[in-house]
Design a protein around this motif. Structure first.
Motif, short mmCIF file in Angstrom:
data_model
loop_
_atom_site.label_atom_id
_atom_site.label_comp_id
_atom_site.label_asym_id
_atom_site.label_seq_id
_atom_site.Cartn_x
_atom_site.Cartn_y
_atom_site.Cartn_z
N GLN A 174 41.83 40.74 40.20
CA GLN A 174 42.42 41.71 39.27
C GLN A 174 43.51 42.54 39.93
N LYS A 179 41.64 36.87 30.36
CA LYS A 179 40.30 36.39 30.01
C LYS A 179 40.37 35.36 28.90
N HIS A 234 47.28 42.58 38.56
CA HIS A 234 47.98 43.79 38.14
C HIS A 234 49.28 43.98 38.91
N ASP A 248 44.70 42.10 31.17
CA ASP A 248 43.32 41.67 31.48
C ASP A 248 42.71 40.91 30.32
#
Length: 416
Positions: free
Chosen positions: A378, A370, A382, A366
């Motif tokens: 998300q 970013k 993942h 994550d």
């Protein structure tokens, strides 16, 4: 001092390309029409090599001044006060260099004027921090309006960063009895490393003590591959470069030259990390004995400005086997075992880097998503990351970085 003597101010141990423009300048002064093109091309070659922002000739003079080691520059590197007599000699020299730096090139062919004044190179291989430092120095020198101000800018620069390639470069390698600058170091900082807070705290505390002249330990970073051991050392270098920290990478086959390397570095004012990456030894390799002697045990004391940081996937650096523990040929079996275990005990601090858990791994994913502006749901991110780690080496910072780079490139290709 005259202009011909100014040639002595060329940088030491730098590409020979830097030695030519001043000679071209002197020739151009005598016969402008004949040597104008040569002067411009010589300066342009320097600009292409170093890509420093600023006017071509001012960039060149800045490089000469930044690299030249002499009584004045080395005294400031050592943080010594400059007495009045030495300052008077320096100001006498700088009176010529100052006027040369601010030389009026308006008589140059109008064809060259725009590039001579404003030519910038956006892409370069120089380390970003070093590039910014030299560009800033050139800019500050260009904005001076007196010889005294010119002197003050240089004095501040030498006092803060030192001089020569030790002053301007962060990292070095040892090659054929010479210490060679590494022009570009990966620009990681400790904030780029997600997690591992306790490991980073230990490394920072030891490094700060080293920089402050306090007692500091040699450090071994060991553990699983891809967990950020080497990256942590690169990040330490980038974070503390401005505090005088430098790094010299030494390979296992060069350990016999460690006394020579230390002798070369011990009289400079910088703090040097001797860096050994992926350190380990097979049972038939004996280079570790040179390292043991240097770390602790030899007659010559290791200088206070040198420390050793090493990384390894092994906690015990020298390979052992079960058969060795049952070796009937070795009379003093315990002595033989201690010989192999003694190397790691000479590192005062050992720091473990282990594979992150699933949640920590996804947190790294994550954070990197970013950082690289990867816009993606998300849950899907993942799911893709979990598939990637199964196929590409398990949970680690390296696996997460490779996954994000793959996804970013995939997004770019989809837009084409």
């Amino acid at each position: 001092m005259n202009l011909n003597q100014l040639i002595l101010y060329r940088p030491l141990k730098v590409e020979c390309i830097i030695e030519e423009p001043l000679s071209a300048f002197l020739a151009w002064q005598k016969e402008p029409d004949q040597y104008e093109i040569d002067l411009f091309h010589q300066l342009l070659k320097v600009k292409e090599t170093y890509a420093i922002d600023g006017q071509l000739f001012q960039v060149y003079i800045t490089l000469l001044l930044a690299y030249h080691e002499n009584s004045f520059t080395l005294a400031l590197e050592r943080k010594e006060e400059i007495d009045a007599s030495l300052k008077a000699i320096v100001l006498s020299d700088l009176s010529i260099i100052y006027h040369l730096f601010h030389y009026d090139f308006s008589c140059l062919n109008p064809l060259y004027q725009p590039m001579f004044k404003d030519y910038k190179i956006k892409k370069h291989m120089m380390d970003p921090q070093v590039h910014h430092l030299l560009s800033e120095l050139c800019d500050h020198l260009a904005n001076t309006s007196s010889i005294e101000a010119f002197y003050d800018v240089l004095k501040e620069h030498y006092s803060t960063y030192g001089v020569g390639f030790y002053g301007l470069n962060k990292a070095f390698r040892y090659d054929q009895h010479k210490i060679i600058p590494i022009s570009h170091v990966e620009s990681y900082t400790l904030s780029d490393i997600v997690g591992y807070s306790s490991q980073k705290e230990k490394l920072i505390a030891n490094t700060k003590a080293f920089l402050l002249g306090e007692k500091a330990n040699n450090v071994l970073l060991y553990g699983d591959s891809g967990t950020g051991k080497s990256t942590s050392i690169k990040a330490i270098l980038n974070d503390f470069y401005q505090d005088g920290l430098r790094i010299v990478e030494v390979y296992k086959h060069q350990f016999q030259f460690l006394p020579e390397i230390i002798h070369t570095l011990q009289n400079r004012h910088y703090k040097f990390i001797i860096y050994m990456d992926d350190l380990s030894f097979e049972d038939f390799e004996t280079e570790y004995k040179y390292l043991k002697s240097v770390i602790e045990g030899g007659l010559e004391e290791k200088p206070n400005n040198i420390i050793i940081y090493a990384t390894s996937n092994r906690r015990h650096l020298i390979k052992q086997s079960w058969s060795e523990r049952q070796n009937v040929d070795e009379v003093n079996l315990n002595d033989a075992m201690q010989e192999k275990l003694s190397l790691v005990n000479r590192f005062g601090i050992t720091i473990l880097y282990s594979h992150p858990a699933k949640d920590e791994f996804l947190n790294i994913v994550d954070t990197l998503a970013k950082k690289y502006h990867l816009e993606m749901d998300q849950e899907e991110l993942h799911a893709q990351a979990m598939i990637w780690e199964i196929r590409n080496g398990g949970f680690s910072g390296r696996t997460a970085t490779q996954f994000i780079q793959y996804m970013v490139n995939k997004k770019v290709l989809e837009t084409l």
